[in-house]
Scaffold this motif. Structure first.
Motif, mmCIF file in Angstrom:
data_model
loop_
_atom_site.group_PDB
_atom_site.id
_atom_site.type_symbol
_atom_site.label_atom_id
_atom_site.label_comp_id
_atom_site.label_asym_id
_atom_site.label_seq_id
_atom_site.Cartn_x
_atom_site.Cartn_y
_atom_site.Cartn_z
ATOM 1 N N ARG A 23 7.778 4.532 -5.003
ATOM 2 C CA ARG A 23 9.140 4.126 -4.673
ATOM 3 C C ARG A 23 9.278 2.629 -4.890
ATOM 4 N NH1 ARG A 23 12.276 3.966 0.755
ATOM 5 N NH2 ARG A 23 14.346 4.496 0.043
ATOM 6 N N ALA A 36 11.972 -7.099 -5.409
ATOM 7 C CA ALA A 36 11.564 -5.691 -5.502
ATOM 8 C C ALA A 36 10.349 -5.475 -4.608
ATOM 9 C CB ALA A 36 11.231 -5.333 -6.937
ATOM 10 N N GLU A 37 10.294 -4.296 -4.054
ATOM 11 C CA GLU A 37 9.207 -3.955 -3.136
ATOM 12 C C GLU A 37 8.659 -2.591 -3.545
ATOM 13 O OE1 GLU A 37 9.566 -2.977 1.331
ATOM 14 O OE2 GLU A 37 9.830 -5.148 1.173
ATOM 15 N N VAL A 38 7.351 -2.413 -3.466
ATOM 16 C CA VAL A 38 6.750 -1.145 -3.889
ATOM 17 C C VAL A 38 6.242 -0.378 -2.675
ATOM 18 C CG1 VAL A 38 4.963 -0.065 -5.312
ATOM 19 C CG2 VAL A 38 6.010 -2.193 -6.057
ATOM 20 N N GLU A 39 6.607 0.884 -2.608
ATOM 21 C CA GLU A 39 6.082 1.754 -1.544
ATOM 22 C C GLU A 39 5.159 2.777 -2.169
ATOM 23 O OE1 GLU A 39 9.493 2.190 1.722
ATOM 24 O OE2 GLU A 39 8.526 4.052 1.135
ATOM 25 N N LEU A 40 3.941 2.819 -1.681
ATOM 26 C CA LEU A 40 2.964 3.782 -2.207
ATOM 27 C C LEU A 40 2.660 4.815 -1.131
ATOM 28 C CD1 LEU A 40 0.613 1.024 -3.607
ATOM 29 C CD2 LEU A 40 2.022 2.506 -5.004
ATOM 30 N N GLY A 41 1.663 5.630 -1.383
ATOM 31 C CA GLY A 41 1.204 6.546 -0.340
ATOM 32 C C GLY A 41 1.694 7.958 -0.477
ATOM 33 N N TYR A 42 2.310 8.302 -1.608
ATOM 34 C CA TYR A 42 2.800 9.674 -1.783
ATOM 35 C C TYR A 42 1.723 10.616 -2.313
ATOM 36 C CZ TYR A 42 7.224 7.403 -1.032
ATOM 37 O OH TYR A 42 8.231 6.665 -0.479
ATOM 38 N N LYS A 44 -1.964 9.659 -1.946
ATOM 39 C CA LYS A 44 -3.245 9.022 -1.611
ATOM 40 C C LYS A 44 -4.353 10.067 -1.587
ATOM 41 C CE LYS A 44 -5.500 5.354 -0.009
ATOM 42 N NZ LYS A 44 -5.648 4.160 -0.815
ATOM 43 N N ILE A 325 -3.689 -1.703 -9.789
ATOM 44 C CA ILE A 325 -3.454 -2.414 -8.522
ATOM 45 C C ILE A 325 -2.850 -3.778 -8.826
ATOM 46 C CG2 ILE A 325 -4.630 -3.575 -6.608
ATOM 47 C CD1 ILE A 325 -6.616 -1.256 -6.587
ATOM 48 N N ILE A 328 0.712 -3.391 -11.239
ATOM 49 C CA ILE A 328 1.935 -2.937 -10.553
ATOM 50 C C ILE A 328 2.482 -4.063 -9.674
ATOM 51 C CG2 ILE A 328 2.835 -1.354 -8.786
ATOM 52 C CD1 ILE A 328 1.058 0.802 -9.974
ATOM 53 N N GLU A 329 1.580 -4.745 -9.010
ATOM 54 C CA GLU A 329 2.009 -5.832 -8.118
ATOM 55 C C GLU A 329 2.673 -6.946 -8.946
ATOM 56 O OE1 GLU A 329 2.238 -9.320 -6.304
ATOM 57 O OE2 GLU A 329 0.248 -9.233 -7.176
ATOM 58 N N ASN A 359 -3.965 3.675 -8.550
ATOM 59 C CA ASN A 359 -3.644 2.826 -7.412
ATOM 60 C C ASN A 359 -3.909 3.535 -6.091
ATOM 61 O OD1 ASN A 359 -2.652 0.554 -6.160
ATOM 62 N ND2 ASN A 359 -0.863 0.438 -7.458
ATOM 63 N N ARG A 361 -6.171 5.641 -5.226
ATOM 64 C CA ARG A 361 -7.482 6.273 -5.451
ATOM 65 C C ARG A 361 -8.039 6.923 -4.212
ATOM 66 N NH1 ARG A 361 -6.773 1.469 -4.407
ATOM 67 N NH2 ARG A 361 -8.280 0.155 -3.335
#
Lengths: 361, 130
Positions: A23, A36-42, A44, A325, A328-329, A359, A361
């Motif tokens: 996201r 912009a901000e990145v949301e990960l964790g979908y 993992k 990692i 993307i940042e 990312n 992993r």
């Protein structure tokens, strides 16, 4: 994120242009993107934790499952890390075979990345052409290793299968075809006026910004950073490897670096086949206790495995730093920020070749 | 009342990122440099950084060690002017500039260098924790 702007636009986690769920929250003022901000964790996986306490024979298979696009290089870097710990030598023939397979994997990854970019900017014709060519590359990967994606080709002290002369001849014939096709597609991309409108001068990242975020791989090389780890790898040095670099730092440069690297990979494979040393493909050796941090050049950039093993070759601790990692940042905090239009966000994000599987992993 | 799944609280996941082996080492090193506790720094990082920046924290810290403040004067290097604004963005650029200018002015006015740097570091700490 502080609400100091007109609209906060979320892109994803499910988005037609994203290959994987992520996201991206963009804050805009009119059409201009401020932050912009990145949301990960979908998705993992926690694969590092699964690896801990397992013997290297199991971790080897888990390593290549970190990413389905560049699985060969995960296998290679983990195995070379184990060889580094245990001082295991690789026979010259096996070292050359590793380069061949690794470069085929790089070609497949780069072509897929450029497919995604063309698809994102709505140039579906070129995108489909590229996807078709990628199949030929994957067929050759299968011809040598027996598998298209999770090949498990490399083992400590060598590789699992030799390259037969008839397979080498068939591969070279296929590569000639791939080279012809890729020259045509690169020409289409390079000279397309509409492609240039969506790509040139969009998502610019300066060399300083690239260094600050430790950007790696084609994303960094498109901003003029010298960062290809193949320059330090003994087999690549023997083959006279030179890095592809551009200085524009925009979407166009990132895609073009990948196109140029595909040709470079074809040349490297040809050199390997021409000068393939005779001899065994497997040496001996036992995996021992030790600790190392080993880096290799994945298609997307520097991939680092920090591994600690015990006397039986069991992995006590492992940390994987994947190229996405950093990329993307850098993309979210350098390339997208100040974009003139929200429409450029998706293409810029895809141009950095983000791999969420790596990312997460 | 139900909420969207993607609007869920990310603190736990951010904490998981920060406690992996390499990130934990980086957090301890940054906390040591700033002179604050690891737990407090983690709290600040979770509040201010997005997940991608947290994932990249270790690499940014590593690059900061190599490249930050190499061309700056010694006082700026001691305070970590570039390190804590551009590489690990914990302090606003304007705030850091004012801290740096004040520290240099103190040294210029004849105060002891150590005292001025200590004061500057305390202000950086304050800015990080604010």
């Amino acid at each position: 994120m502080k609400k100091t702007v007109d609209v906060s636009i979320p892109l994803g986690p499910v988005h037609p242009c994203w290959k994987e769920p992520v996201r991206l929250k963009c804050e805009t003022a009119g059409e201009r993107v401020l932050r912009a901000e990145v949301e990960l964790g979908y998705m993992k996986k926690g694969i590092e934790r699964i690896m801990r306490g397992r013997p290297w024979q199991e971790v080897m298979f888990l390593a290549e499952r970190v990413c389905g696009i560049c699985s060969v290089v995960h296998n290679m870097v983990f195995i070379e890390a184990m060889e580094d710990i245990s001082a295991i030598a690789v026979p010259p023939r096996a070292a050359y075979l590793r380069v061949i397979v690794n470069e085929l994997d790089r070609m497949a990854s780069h072509i897929l990345a450029n497919f995604s970019y063309c698809y994102t900017i709505e140039h579906e014709t070129l995108a489909m052409y590229l996807l078709n060519t990628r199949e030929t590359v994957l067929d050759n990967l299968e011809r040598i290793t027996g598998s298209r994606i999770n090949t498990a080709y490399m083992i400590p002290g060598g590789v699992r299968f030799d390259l037969l002369p008839e397979d080498a001849a068939a591969m070279l014939a296929d590569l000639a075809k791939v080279e012809d096709e890729m020259r045509r597609y690169t020409g289409i991309f390079e000279t397309g006026p509409l492609i240039a409108l969506r790509s040139k001068g969009i998502g610019v990242m300066s060399r300083e910004e690239a260094i600050r975020a430790h950007t790696v791989g084609p994303t960094a090389r498109a901003s003029g950073v010298v960062c290809d780890l193949r320059l330090r790898h003994p087999t690549y040095r023997e083959l006279g490897f030179e890095q592809v670099t551009r200085t524009e730092g925009d979407n166009f440069a990132r895609v073009m670096v990948r196109f140029q690297e595909v040709f470079q990979s074809i040349d490297l494979i040809r050199k390997c086949v021409d000068t393939l040393p005779e001899g065994p493909i497997r040496g001996g050796g036992l995996c021992k206790a030790g600790e190392t941090s080993y880096s290799g050049e994945a298609p997307r950039g520097e991939l680092t495995y920090s591994v600690k093993t015990d006397e039986y070759g069991r992995v006590l601790d492992i940390a994987i730093r994947t190229p996405s990692i950093m990329n993307i940042e850098a993309c979210a905090h350098s390339m997208i920020v100040d974009a003139a239009s929200i429409a450029d966000v998706t293409s810029t994000f895809i141009s950095s070749d983000p791999c969420i599987a790596c990312n997460e992993r | 009342m139900t909420g969207y799944l993607y609007e869920k609280d990310l603190r736990q996941m951010k904490f998981t990122i920060l406690t992996s082996t390499r990130h934990d080492e980086a957090v301890r090193a940054i906390a040591g440099r700033l002179g604050i506790s690891d737990a407090k720094l983690r709290m600040v990082l979770i509040r201010r950084f997005d997940m991608s920046l947290l994932e990249n924290l270790e690499s940014r810290w590593q690059m900061g060690q190599e490249h930050a403040d190499n061309d700056s004067d010694p006082a700026a290097k001691d305070l970590g002017c570039e390190l804590f604004t551009r590489f690990v963005p914990l302090v606003e650029t304007e705030t850091m500039r004012s801290i740096c200018d004040e520290t240099k002015a103190m040294i210029g006015d004849g105060s002891s260098r150590d005292e001025a740097i200590a004061r500057g570091k305390a202000r950086v700490r304050e800015a990080v924790l604010s």
